[in-house]
Design a protein around this motif. Structure first.
Motif, PDB file in Angstrom:
ATOM      1  N   VAL A   1       9.575  -6.151  -6.351  1.00 33.95           N
ATOM      2  CA  VAL A   1      10.342  -6.256  -5.110  1.00 33.95           C
ATOM      3  C   VAL A   1      11.156  -7.558  -5.077  1.00 33.95           C
TER       4      VAL A   1
ATOM      5  N   SER B   1      -1.021  -8.463  -0.474  1.00 35.49           N
ATOM      6  CA  SER B   1       0.106  -8.696  -1.370  1.00 35.49           C
ATOM      7  C   SER B   1       1.441  -8.458  -0.651  1.00 35.49           C
ATOM      8  N   GLN B   2       2.449  -7.986  -1.394  1.00 38.71           N
ATOM      9  CA  GLN B   2       3.806  -7.856  -0.859  1.00 38.71           C
ATOM     10  C   GLN B   2       4.164  -6.408  -0.536  1.00 38.71           C
ATOM     11  N   GLY B   3       3.166  -5.531  -0.497  1.00 35.99           N
ATOM     12  CA  GLY B   3       3.471  -4.116  -0.282  1.00 35.99           C
ATOM     13  C   GLY B   3       3.714  -3.794   1.178  1.00 35.99           C
ATOM     14  N   ASP B   4       3.923  -2.503   1.434  1.00 35.02           N
ATOM     15  CA  ASP B   4       4.191  -2.045   2.799  1.00 35.02           C
ATOM     16  C   ASP B   4       2.923  -1.838   3.614  1.00 35.02           C
ATOM     17  N   PHE B   5       1.779  -1.706   2.931  1.00 29.60           N
ATOM     18  CA  PHE B   5       0.534  -1.349   3.626  1.00 29.60           C
ATOM     19  C   PHE B   5      -0.530  -2.386   3.286  1.00 29.60           C
ATOM     20  N   GLU B   6      -0.385  -3.590   3.815  1.00 28.54           N
ATOM     21  CA  GLU B   6      -1.299  -4.672   3.470  1.00 28.54           C
ATOM     22  C   GLU B   6      -2.226  -4.878   4.654  1.00 28.54           C
TER      23      GLU B   6
ATOM     24  N   ASP C   1       4.111  -4.479  -6.627  1.00 31.07           N
ATOM     25  CA  ASP C   1       4.837  -3.891  -5.500  1.00 31.07           C
ATOM     26  C   ASP C   1       6.317  -3.966  -5.851  1.00 31.07           C
ATOM     27  N   GLY C   2       7.035  -2.822  -5.792  1.00 30.82           N
ATOM     28  CA  GLY C   2       8.453  -2.849  -6.162  1.00 30.82           C
ATOM     29  C   GLY C   2       9.064  -1.472  -6.100  1.00 30.82           C
TER      30      GLY C   2
ATOM     31  N   ALA D   1      -0.605   3.217  -3.014  1.00 31.81           N
ATOM     32  CA  ALA D   1      -1.859   3.349  -3.749  1.00 31.81           C
ATOM     33  C   ALA D   1      -2.689   4.426  -3.070  1.00 31.81           C
ATOM     34  N   GLY D   2      -3.273   5.293  -3.870  1.00 38.69           N
ATOM     35  CA  GLY D   2      -4.069   6.380  -3.313  1.00 38.69           C
ATOM     36  C   GLY D   2      -3.285   7.672  -3.157  1.00 38.69           C
TER      37      GLY D   2
ATOM     38  N   SER E   1      -6.781   2.623   0.383  1.00 35.56           N
ATOM     39  CA  SER E   1      -6.953   4.071   0.534  1.00 35.56           C
ATOM     40  C   SER E   1      -7.117   4.757  -0.809  1.00 35.56           C
TER      41      SER E   1
ATOM     42  N   LYS F   1      10.206   3.532  -3.802  1.00 36.08           N
ATOM     43  CA  LYS F   1       9.455   2.312  -3.510  1.00 36.08           C
ATOM     44  C   LYS F   1       7.998   2.575  -3.918  1.00 36.08           C
ATOM     45  N   ILE F   2       7.357   1.599  -4.564  1.00 37.37           N
ATOM     46  CA  ILE F   2       6.004   1.848  -5.088  1.00 37.37           C
ATOM     47  C   ILE F   2       5.126   0.628  -4.849  1.00 37.37           C
ATOM     48  N   MET F   3       3.857   0.879  -4.552  1.00 31.89           N
ATOM     49  CA  MET F   3       2.912  -0.196  -4.299  1.00 31.89           C
ATOM     50  C   MET F   3       2.009  -0.389  -5.527  1.00 31.89           C
ATOM     51  N   THR F   4       1.462  -1.556  -5.637  1.00 32.86           N
ATOM     52  CA  THR F   4       0.546  -1.859  -6.741  1.00 32.86           C
ATOM     53  C   THR F   4      -0.576  -0.822  -6.782  1.00 32.86           C
TER      54      THR F   4
ATOM     55  N   VAL G   1       8.487   6.457  -0.551  1.00 34.34           N
ATOM     56  CA  VAL G   1       7.497   5.415  -0.840  1.00 34.34           C
ATOM     57  C   VAL G   1       6.263   6.068  -1.478  1.00 34.34           C
TER      58      VAL G   1
END
Lengths: 396, 396
Positions: free
Chosen positions: B114, A255-260, B59-60, B83-84, A188, B97-100, B80
């Motif tokens: 994470v 990857s290991q994120g929440d929105f894969e 991601d972490g 990305a975006g 996104s 909480k943060i995504m790549t 959280v």
């Protein structure tokens, strides 16, 4: 959730097995005018003799060699034979003026070049030197005989092959079909070129880059889509892609994120998502959807391109009938350190002194990738190499 | 009539001078999706920082490094950041909480992967290891700064350059324009593929082969015509060709015969027709017609292609911005003899032992040309070379 771990070699084998049908390739018939740089799928044998008739190698005079043995000899000129003329017959005691490529008249057995003659009044010529029978005569079939191999299967067709194929009258040739590739970049955060960059957004580089990579390795790009982190959108795009493509490459969402989005969609459908012991490019996945193999690459631009190089490029090239990727072993110009247990693919530049790795391992460094011309392949069990030690490099 | 004699080097200089304007090249703007393998005409500098904002490499959890210095530390999760997402702010005493690829929240200065955390009940996480400020944070501009060179002029664009250009939002790029080439093969003996071969006729191979050669060296083929030995037809075709082409290549009609349509037409208009001290390919001509340079090659297929290689290819590649032709010096695997006073271009094959010349010098041997991968360049004053002696080769 931690993914299963795999070595690069294990994942290479897994991908190669998945792309088995792609690698077998298929054949397309293309017109000779579109055959440049395509790979010949079947050996072409000549359907005819080349030359298909005896003809003159020079501009000069067609003679009977025995009649000019005592040269200088002056004889009457019976006429002229031009290239493209049909069959003629040389009368005894005469010569026929003849042009390069013209058929040797029946009865003649040699050609005297025009430089070794002089005009001797109207309709007569003096031949100043004798010649052996056969001189400057191209015999039928002296280049190729009907049934001889002309160009072998597997040849990447250059202009010289096109010349030979055209010379025997080929209209079209069987070539390896280009694998049809769909590229779906996910995320996104991605926006297309031309849009304004809102905060937190980045331009989509994986779509254009993976498409260009596939194209450079013999593929036709049939789909290039961008998907938000929305499973419904992804399933719809994937459904369209597998209708027209032989293989699908995705970027991001593994990857290991929440929105894969890629992993979340394909894992429940039997997709395998693993952590490959490599840097960059650790998170990798494969799936089959609608009977079509899907390779899912990570979303960082350098990871995505390195993943393509390592896992997709060899099979794509084999499918298209292109020669394998060039690998060399060269000395390092400076030392490098590497993480234990992970095969490293460093970007670097090759020159006559060896290969210089770039500093900065970050998988987001597209500027470094652009400046690189090779990937250095550092084995997983290597943690440091000194200047002068040998490393394998893969040409980008 | 005997033509003026010229060395290969003299004719090379003459042609290079004639093609001066072509070699200067011009620029075309192409969309990034059509830029693969094109040559960048101008250096592209980045219009923006890459990354354009501070973002997470993992991601972490986004943290304040000082707040987790005494890890393990358990803190509430404020929310959280994907990305975006746009800008956020990390409250003191919290983590996000943060995504790549997601923007680093204001107030945060590091990311804990994470893998180094565990959930500690609803809305709370335990950070198991401390990190230095800056860990897993990609600073804005750490890859490229706005105004930095991204891809230099002269780069033949590969996928990795497309990646970098796409990453900065390039929609289109300035590339070297492809030279527009017209090919006219002449000779009443030529018939197109698909026609029956009447006696004395041959298939037209120079047209397809010269077109493929030019295309393989960066040109767009805008005309491909066949002309009979008819001056009116030739003048008409040439008139059309020079309206749309930057350079015209002809084959045939330049020798010592009675029906030399190219020479007979162009010589009275100031064309120069010479005998170049080379084999194959001696008869060569140049002209300017309608302001457009014309190179006239001999009609034998091997002579025509060797002429293209020697005289046209370097200038075409320079015009298209492609790197120069590769030349190497390698040992002969067998001896060769050569005619004194003529530079010989023999066909041969290169392998790890050196270069093996083919036997048979005949300029009609298209099968031998198809099997060759290099031209051996034997100097005019050399009459024999032993196995093991070094020769220059040009990659076909």
């Amino acid at each position: 959730m931690t993914s299963a771990r795999r070595s690069v070699e294990e994942h290479e084998r897994h991908v190669a097995s998945l792309l088995h049908t792609l690698r077998a390739g298929s054949t397309a018939q293309v017109s000779l005018s579109h055959a440049l740089h395509r790979t010949l799928a079947e050996t072409v044998v000549s359907p005819l003799d080349l030359p298909s008739f005896r003809n003159s190698q020079m501009d000069g005079y067609a003679v009977r060699a025995t009649e000019i043995a005592d040269a200088p000899v002056t004889l009457p000129v019976q006429g002229v034979v031009a290239a493209g003329d049909g069959e003629t017959r040389l009368e005894p005691g005469h010569v026929l003026k003849i042009m390069t490529g013209a058929p040797i008249p029946e009865g003649a057995d040699a050609v005297v070049p025009v430089e070794h003659t002089r005009e001797a009044g109207p309709g007569r010529v003096t031949v100043e030197q004798g010649v052996f029978a056969g001189t400057y005569v191209r015999e039928a079939g002296s280049d190729v005989r009907a049934g001889d191999m002309l160009v072998p299967a597997g040849t990447v067709l250059g202009a010289r092959h096109i010349a030979a194929l055209a010379a025997v009258g080929a209209i079209s040739v069987p070539v390896r079909a280009r694998p049809r590739v769909a590229v779906i970049s996910t995320g996104s955060e991605l926006v297309p070129a031309g849009d304004a960059l809102a905060p937190g957004k980045i331009f989509n580089s994986n779509g254009p880059a993976l498409a260009a990579s596939a194209q450079a390795n013999g593929a036709d790009i049939v789909v290039i889509d961008h998907c938000h982190d929305d499973p419904d959108e992804f399933v719809t795009m994937l459904g369209h892609a597998v209708e027209v493509a032989d293989v699908v490459f995705t970027s991001g969402g593994v990857s290991q994120g929440d929105f894969e989005v890629v992993k979340d969609t394909l894992q429940p459908l039997g997709g395998e998502f693993v952590s490959v012991a490599m840097q960059p490019g650790g998170p990798q996945g494969t799936a089959v959807y609608g009977g079509v193999p899907i390779l899912t690459f990570p979303g960082n631009p350098v990871s995505a391109l390195v993943s393509f190089e390592v896992f997709a490029r060899p099979s794509l090239r084999e499918a298209a009938g292109l020669p394998p990727v060039t690998r060399k072993t060269v000395p390092l110009t400076t030392g490098v350190t590497s993480v234990a247990g992970k095969r490293q693919f460093l970007r670097g530049r090759l020159d006559e002194n060896g290969v210089t790795p770039f500093h900065g391992h970050g998988s987001h460094l597209v500027a470094g990738l652009a400046a690189a011309d090779v990937l250095l392949d550092i084995p997983a069990d290597t943690t440091s190499l000194e200047a002068g030690e040998l490393v394998k490099v893969v040409t980008l």
